[in-house]
Design a protein around this motif. Sequence first.
Motif, PDB file in Angstrom:
ATOM      1  N   VAL A 188       0.830  -1.209   0.000  1.00  0.00           N
ATOM      2  CA  VAL A 188       0.000   0.000   0.000  1.00  0.00           C
ATOM      3  C   VAL A 188       0.863   1.257   0.000  1.00  0.00           C
ATOM      4  O   VAL A 188       0.548   2.240  -0.677  1.00  0.00           O
ATOM      5  CB  VAL A 188      -0.942  -0.007   1.234  1.00  0.00           C
ATOM      6  CG1 VAL A 188      -1.748   1.267   1.327  1.00  0.00           C
ATOM      7  CG2 VAL A 188      -1.838  -1.236   1.207  1.00  0.00           C
ATOM      8  N   GLU A 189       1.966   1.221   0.748  1.00  0.00           N
ATOM      9  CA  GLU A 189       2.836   2.393   0.872  1.00  0.00           C
ATOM     10  C   GLU A 189       4.250   1.910   1.165  1.00  0.00           C
ATOM     11  O   GLU A 189       4.434   0.903   1.858  1.00  0.00           O
ATOM     12  CB  GLU A 189       2.329   3.274   2.011  1.00  0.00           C
ATOM     13  CG  GLU A 189       3.035   4.586   2.144  1.00  0.00           C
ATOM     14  CD  GLU A 189       2.357   5.472   3.205  1.00  0.00           C
ATOM     15  OE1 GLU A 189       1.980   4.956   4.276  1.00  0.00           O
ATOM     16  OE2 GLU A 189       2.224   6.664   2.939  1.00  0.00           O
ATOM     17  N   TYR A 190       5.227   2.642   0.632  1.00  0.00           N
ATOM     18  CA  TYR A 190       6.624   2.274   0.843  1.00  0.00           C
ATOM     19  C   TYR A 190       7.476   3.523   0.661  1.00  0.00           C
ATOM     20  O   TYR A 190       7.300   4.255  -0.306  1.00  0.00           O
ATOM     21  CB  TYR A 190       7.021   1.182  -0.167  1.00  0.00           C
ATOM     22  CG  TYR A 190       8.500   0.884  -0.263  1.00  0.00           C
ATOM     23  CD1 TYR A 190       9.221   0.503   0.858  1.00  0.00           C
ATOM     24  CD2 TYR A 190       9.168   0.978  -1.470  1.00  0.00           C
ATOM     25  CE1 TYR A 190      10.576   0.222   0.765  1.00  0.00           C
ATOM     26  CE2 TYR A 190      10.509   0.691  -1.574  1.00  0.00           C
ATOM     27  CZ  TYR A 190      11.214   0.316  -0.450  1.00  0.00           C
ATOM     28  OH  TYR A 190      12.547   0.041  -0.540  1.00  0.00           O
ATOM     29  N   GLY A 191       8.395   3.758   1.592  1.00  0.00           N
ATOM     30  CA  GLY A 191       9.277   4.914   1.470  1.00  0.00           C
ATOM     31  C   GLY A 191      10.542   4.726   2.286  1.00  0.00           C
ATOM     32  O   GLY A 191      10.561   3.978   3.269  1.00  0.00           O
ATOM     33  N   VAL A 192      11.615   5.390   1.849  1.00  0.00           N
ATOM     34  CA  VAL A 192      12.910   5.308   2.520  1.00  0.00           C
ATOM     35  C   VAL A 192      13.621   6.650   2.425  1.00  0.00           C
ATOM     36  O   VAL A 192      13.245   7.508   1.626  1.00  0.00           O
ATOM     37  CB  VAL A 192      13.833   4.225   1.890  1.00  0.00           C
ATOM     38  CG1 VAL A 192      13.154   2.874   1.834  1.00  0.00           C
ATOM     39  CG2 VAL A 192      14.314   4.638   0.515  1.00  0.00           C
TER      40      VAL A 192
END
Length: 130
Positions: A69-73
């Motif tokens: 659904v969501e992914y960030g780094v």
Amino acid sequence: MELSAKTFQVTRADLVRYAGASGDFNPIHWSDRFATEVGLPGVIAHGMFTMALVGRAVTEWAGSPDAVVEYGVRFTRPVVVPDDDRGTEIEVTARVREVTTDGLTRLDVTATCGGEKVLSQARATIRTTR
């Protein structure tokens, strides 16, 4: 709860293939001479390539790409890739931070290379029920 670790081997050949696919031919990703001249310890992997490998781990944990659904780094330190047949390894681990009542699982993700974190604030939300 900890999820099973995923390990990815990264070689110079992988960087060449990624450069061709992405169009990012910056010499810090293929020339030791140039990389060291600009203050890097050697050739480094593309940040987005590193992020994609970690995303692959998240997708495997989720069970399918559409469950992410969501992914960030945020990028913390470069992944140095030696000029040999072995390259380097990126190890990806995650721990479940929260399971929501609406079927979402929030993960805190860690990616390391040579024992050092290469990403910070790496988080993902995956759908755990359909």
